[in-house]
Design a protein around this motif. Structure first.
Motif, PDB file in Angstrom:
ATOM      1  N   SER A 243       0.864  -1.184   0.000  1.00 39.58           N
ATOM      2  CA  SER A 243       0.000   0.000   0.000  1.00 39.58           C
ATOM      3  C   SER A 243       0.902   1.235   0.000  1.00 39.58           C
ATOM      4  O   SER A 243       1.113   1.864   1.034  1.00 39.58           O
ATOM      5  CB  SER A 243      -0.914   0.009   1.227  1.00 39.58           C
ATOM      6  N   PRO A 244       1.452   1.603  -1.161  1.00 41.87           N
ATOM      7  CA  PRO A 244       2.468   2.664  -1.219  1.00 41.87           C
ATOM      8  C   PRO A 244       2.009   4.020  -0.700  1.00 41.87           C
ATOM      9  O   PRO A 244       2.813   4.770  -0.127  1.00 41.87           O
ATOM     10  CB  PRO A 244       2.812   2.732  -2.709  1.00 41.87           C
ATOM     11  N   LEU A 245       0.736   4.377  -0.890  1.00 44.12           N
ATOM     12  CA  LEU A 245       0.251   5.660  -0.378  1.00 44.12           C
ATOM     13  C   LEU A 245       0.311   5.676   1.142  1.00 44.12           C
ATOM     14  O   LEU A 245       0.696   6.680   1.764  1.00 44.12           O
ATOM     15  CB  LEU A 245      -1.172   5.924  -0.857  1.00 44.12           C
ATOM     16  N   HIS A 246      -0.062   4.586   1.744  1.00 44.92           N
ATOM     17  CA  HIS A 246       0.004   4.452   3.203  1.00 44.92           C
ATOM     18  C   HIS A 246       1.460   4.507   3.664  1.00 44.92           C
ATOM     19  O   HIS A 246       1.802   5.218   4.619  1.00 44.92           O
ATOM     20  CB  HIS A 246      -0.646   3.127   3.617  1.00 44.92           C
ATOM     21  N   GLU A 247       2.328   3.797   2.967  1.00 47.72           N
ATOM     22  CA  GLU A 247       3.744   3.761   3.331  1.00 47.72           C
ATOM     23  C   GLU A 247       4.385   5.143   3.232  1.00 47.72           C
ATOM     24  O   GLU A 247       5.292   5.478   4.010  1.00 47.72           O
ATOM     25  CB  GLU A 247       4.490   2.781   2.423  1.00 47.72           C
ATOM     26  N   ALA A 248       3.929   5.948   2.289  1.00 47.07           N
ATOM     27  CA  ALA A 248       4.504   7.278   2.082  1.00 47.07           C
ATOM     28  C   ALA A 248       3.859   8.343   2.966  1.00 47.07           C
ATOM     29  O   ALA A 248       4.234   9.514   2.904  1.00 47.07           O
ATOM     30  CB  ALA A 248       4.374   7.678   0.616  1.00 47.07           C
ATOM     31  N   GLY A 249       2.879   7.940   3.788  1.00 44.46           N
ATOM     32  CA  GLY A 249       2.276   8.873   4.735  1.00 44.46           C
ATOM     33  C   GLY A 249       1.145   9.716   4.193  1.00 44.46           C
ATOM     34  O   GLY A 249       0.824  10.770   4.754  1.00 44.46           O
ATOM     35  N   PHE A 250       0.476   9.267   3.135  1.00 46.65           N
ATOM     36  CA  PHE A 250      -0.606  10.041   2.533  1.00 46.65           C
ATOM     37  C   PHE A 250      -1.911   9.882   3.311  1.00 46.65           C
ATOM     38  O   PHE A 250      -2.282   8.785   3.720  1.00 46.65           O
ATOM     39  CB  PHE A 250      -0.860   9.591   1.095  1.00 46.65           C
ATOM     40  N   ARG A 251      -2.588  11.010   3.480  1.00 45.61           N
ATOM     41  CA  ARG A 251      -3.968  11.023   3.935  1.00 45.61           C
ATOM     42  C   ARG A 251      -4.859  11.437   2.761  1.00 45.61           C
ATOM     43  O   ARG A 251      -4.354  11.811   1.706  1.00 45.61           O
ATOM     44  CB  ARG A 251      -4.144  11.974   5.121  1.00 45.61           C
ATOM     45  N   LYS A 252      -6.174  11.340   2.969  1.00 45.49           N
ATOM     46  CA  LYS A 252      -7.095  11.585   1.854  1.00 45.49           C
ATOM     47  C   LYS A 252      -6.913  12.979   1.258  1.00 45.49           C
ATOM     48  O   LYS A 252      -6.896  13.139   0.028  1.00 45.49           O
ATOM     49  CB  LYS A 252      -8.543  11.421   2.332  1.00 45.49           C
ATOM     50  N   ASN A 253      -6.761  13.980   2.111  1.00 44.23           N
ATOM     51  CA  ASN A 253      -6.594  15.339   1.587  1.00 44.23           C
ATOM     52  C   ASN A 253      -5.307  15.473   0.778  1.00 44.23           C
ATOM     53  O   ASN A 253      -5.268  16.200  -0.224  1.00 44.23           O
ATOM     54  CB  ASN A 253      -6.618  16.354   2.732  1.00 44.23           C
ATOM     55  N   ASP A 254      -4.245  14.786   1.207  1.00 46.24           N
ATOM     56  CA  ASP A 254      -2.993  14.797   0.443  1.00 46.24           C
ATOM     57  C   ASP A 254      -3.225  14.215  -0.944  1.00 46.24           C
ATOM     58  O   ASP A 254      -2.721  14.729  -1.952  1.00 46.24           O
ATOM     59  CB  ASP A 254      -1.917  13.955   1.145  1.00 46.24           C
ATOM     60  N   ILE A 255      -3.963  13.126  -0.981  1.00 45.41           N
ATOM     61  CA  ILE A 255      -4.222  12.430  -2.239  1.00 45.41           C
ATOM     62  C   ILE A 255      -4.989  13.334  -3.192  1.00 45.41           C
ATOM     63  O   ILE A 255      -4.651  13.448  -4.379  1.00 45.41           O
ATOM     64  CB  ILE A 255      -4.988  11.119  -1.972  1.00 45.41           C
ATOM     65  N   ARG A 256      -6.016  13.999  -2.682  1.00 43.11           N
ATOM     66  CA  ARG A 256      -6.803  14.880  -3.545  1.00 43.11           C
ATOM     67  C   ARG A 256      -5.949  16.042  -4.059  1.00 43.11           C
ATOM     68  O   ARG A 256      -6.047  16.418  -5.236  1.00 43.11           O
ATOM     69  CB  ARG A 256      -8.022  15.402  -2.786  1.00 43.11           C
ATOM     70  N   ARG A 257      -5.118  16.624  -3.208  1.00 44.37           N
ATOM     71  CA  ARG A 257      -4.298  17.762  -3.642  1.00 44.37           C
ATOM     72  C   ARG A 257      -3.286  17.342  -4.704  1.00 44.37           C
ATOM     73  O   ARG A 257      -3.089  18.042  -5.702  1.00 44.37           O
ATOM     74  CB  ARG A 257      -3.584  18.389  -2.437  1.00 44.37           C
ATOM     75  N   LEU A 258      -2.643  16.193  -4.493  1.00 45.20           N
ATOM     76  CA  LEU A 258      -1.655  15.753  -5.475  1.00 45.20           C
ATOM     77  C   LEU A 258      -2.338  15.312  -6.764  1.00 45.20           C
ATOM     78  O   LEU A 258      -1.823  15.553  -7.867  1.00 45.20           O
ATOM     79  CB  LEU A 258      -0.802  14.615  -4.907  1.00 45.20           C
ATOM     80  N   ALA A 259      -3.490  14.670  -6.642  1.00 45.76           N
ATOM     81  CA  ALA A 259      -4.233  14.257  -7.844  1.00 45.76           C
ATOM     82  C   ALA A 259      -4.630  15.477  -8.675  1.00 45.76           C
ATOM     83  O   ALA A 259      -4.538  15.458  -9.914  1.00 45.76           O
ATOM     84  CB  ALA A 259      -5.466  13.454  -7.452  1.00 45.76           C
ATOM     85  N   LYS A 260      -5.056  16.542  -8.024  1.00 55.82           N
ATOM     86  CA  LYS A 260      -5.387  17.777  -8.739  1.00 55.82           C
ATOM     87  C   LYS A 260      -4.140  18.356  -9.408  1.00 55.82           C
ATOM     88  O   LYS A 260      -4.175  18.789 -10.565  1.00 55.82           O
ATOM     89  CB  LYS A 260      -5.997  18.787  -7.770  1.00 55.82           C
ATOM     90  N   PHE A 261      -3.030  18.361  -8.696  1.00 57.82           N
ATOM     91  CA  PHE A 261      -1.767  18.881  -9.222  1.00 57.82           C
ATOM     92  C   PHE A 261      -1.331  18.117 -10.468  1.00 57.82           C
ATOM     93  O   PHE A 261      -0.818  18.690 -11.426  1.00 57.82           O
ATOM     94  CB  PHE A 261      -0.704  18.765  -8.126  1.00 57.82           C
ATOM     95  N   LEU A 262      -1.561  16.806 -10.466  1.00 62.73           N
ATOM     96  CA  LEU A 262      -1.156  15.967 -11.599  1.00 62.73           C
ATOM     97  C   LEU A 262      -2.194  15.941 -12.715  1.00 62.73           C
ATOM     98  O   LEU A 262      -1.997  15.280 -13.728  1.00 62.73           O
ATOM     99  CB  LEU A 262      -0.873  14.539 -11.121  1.00 62.73           C
ATOM    100  N   GLY A 263      -3.299  16.647 -12.519  1.00 61.02           N
ATOM    101  CA  GLY A 263      -4.286  16.747 -13.586  1.00 61.02           C
ATOM    102  C   GLY A 263      -5.248  15.591 -13.678  1.00 61.02           C
ATOM    103  O   GLY A 263      -5.871  15.384 -14.734  1.00 61.02           O
ATOM    104  N   LEU A 264      -5.429  14.829 -12.596  1.00 59.41           N
ATOM    105  CA  LEU A 264      -6.392  13.724 -12.622  1.00 59.41           C
ATOM    106  C   LEU A 264      -7.809  14.290 -12.523  1.00 59.41           C
ATOM    107  O   LEU A 264      -8.125  15.054 -11.613  1.00 59.41           O
ATOM    108  CB  LEU A 264      -6.125  12.746 -11.476  1.00 59.41           C
ATOM    109  N   ARG A 265      -8.655  13.882 -13.433  1.00 62.21           N
ATOM    110  CA  ARG A 265      -9.994  14.467 -13.530  1.00 62.21           C
ATOM    111  C   ARG A 265     -10.882  14.085 -12.353  1.00 62.21           C
ATOM    112  O   ARG A 265     -11.873  14.769 -12.074  1.00 62.21           O
ATOM    113  CB  ARG A 265     -10.644  14.029 -14.841  1.00 62.21           C
TER     114      ARG A 265
END
Length: 289
Positions: A160-182
């Protein structure tokens, strides 16, 4: 390691130092794997994992999308669109565990056995393709809820790489927006079986009516919905800030009529609003006593 950021929405966007650090850590984790197979739903968590894995692993990456009546159809379509957009080779696997008596009994450990069945197949597939790891999109916020499936993932050695890297849901949404994920702000989704209280039997009719009811609410413009199936009663969960919209005009009556037609005798609005895993509260309270 690929860090070109070609999927980013604009060149002017920047990440906070903390999120940038997590992003780099995630890339390093994936780079160390060398190759991998990602279980992809249409949700933002696995979407982000797949996008970053594509940056890092490129053609040493494959994806699998599970299909079946426990998964919302739109989620499957979203997952396929993402794989095609990222140019990741993928295949769809029908999940057959829902057919078993063990699943239909719907005991609290249901998710454990379901994850064990599905991810055992992915491990076999990864070996067939010569891929080093099987990955999925759990994050730190998932630790806040009752998730028996985590035990199965740990026993199988699923990463679970997101968990291993310390991501929370808000982190995921911010990075997904930054990377252009719709789908960066897509509402959270989950297996449709999670709408049925433990020890109440799961069958296709119940799964189908839950799917139809939630589709109705989403089409009506509600951003986050769950329809919990308590037998004769449907308990509707939406965000508290959308309560006024639900009760305004004739919408409430329209929704009520449609849910009655789907088979529920009683239709209620949960005044606590949407909560992830609200049916797990009974499990948590039992553990405290």
């Amino acid at each position: 390691m690929k860090t070109s950021g070609k999927n980013r929405t604009t060149k002017t966007q920047t990440l906070s130092p903390a999120l940038e650090s997590k992003y780099r850590k995630l890339q390093k984790i994936l780079e160390a794997m060398g190759s991998g197979l990602v279980a992809v739903s249409g949700g933002v968590d696995s979407s982000l994992l797949l996008a970053v894995a594509k940056e890092v692993l490129d053609d040493k990456l494959r994806a699998v999308i599970f299909t079946g009546p426990i998964f919302p159809s739109e989620e499957i379509k979203d997952a396929e669109r993402l794989c095609r957009r990222l140019r990741v080779k993928y295949e769809k696997f029908p999940s057959e565990y829902w057919r078993t008596e063990e699943f239909k009994k719907n005991e609290p450990e249901r998710c454990y056995y379901c994850k064990m069945a599905m991810f055992s197949r992915l491990k076999d597939l990864a070996r067939e393709y010569g891929l080093a790891q099987v990955m999925e999109g759990s994050n730190l916020d998932d630790d806040l809820d009752y998730r028996p499936g985590k035990k199965a993932l740990a026993q199988l050695g699923i990463r679970s790489p997101l968990h291993e890297a310390g991501f929370r849901k808000n982190d995921i949404r911010r990075l997904a927006k930054f990377l252009g994920l719709r789908n960066w702000n897509l509402p959270s989704r989950a297996c449709l079986a999670s709408r049925i209280p433990y020890y109440q039997r799961i069958d296709l009719d119940r799964l189908s009516r839950i799917a139809e009811a939630e589709k109705l609410l989403l089409k009506a413009g509600f951003s986050q919905v769950r329809v919990r199936d308590h037998g004769e009663m449907a308990r509707v969960e939406i965000l508290p800030e959308e309560f006024k919209k639900f009760t305004a005009g004739t919408l409430k009556n329209h929704i009520s009529r449609r849910l009655h037609r789907l088979g529920w005798k009683f239709v209620t609005l949960d005044l606590d609003g949407y909560r992830t895993g609200s049916l797990n509260l009974a499990i948590s309270q039992k553990k405290k006593t």
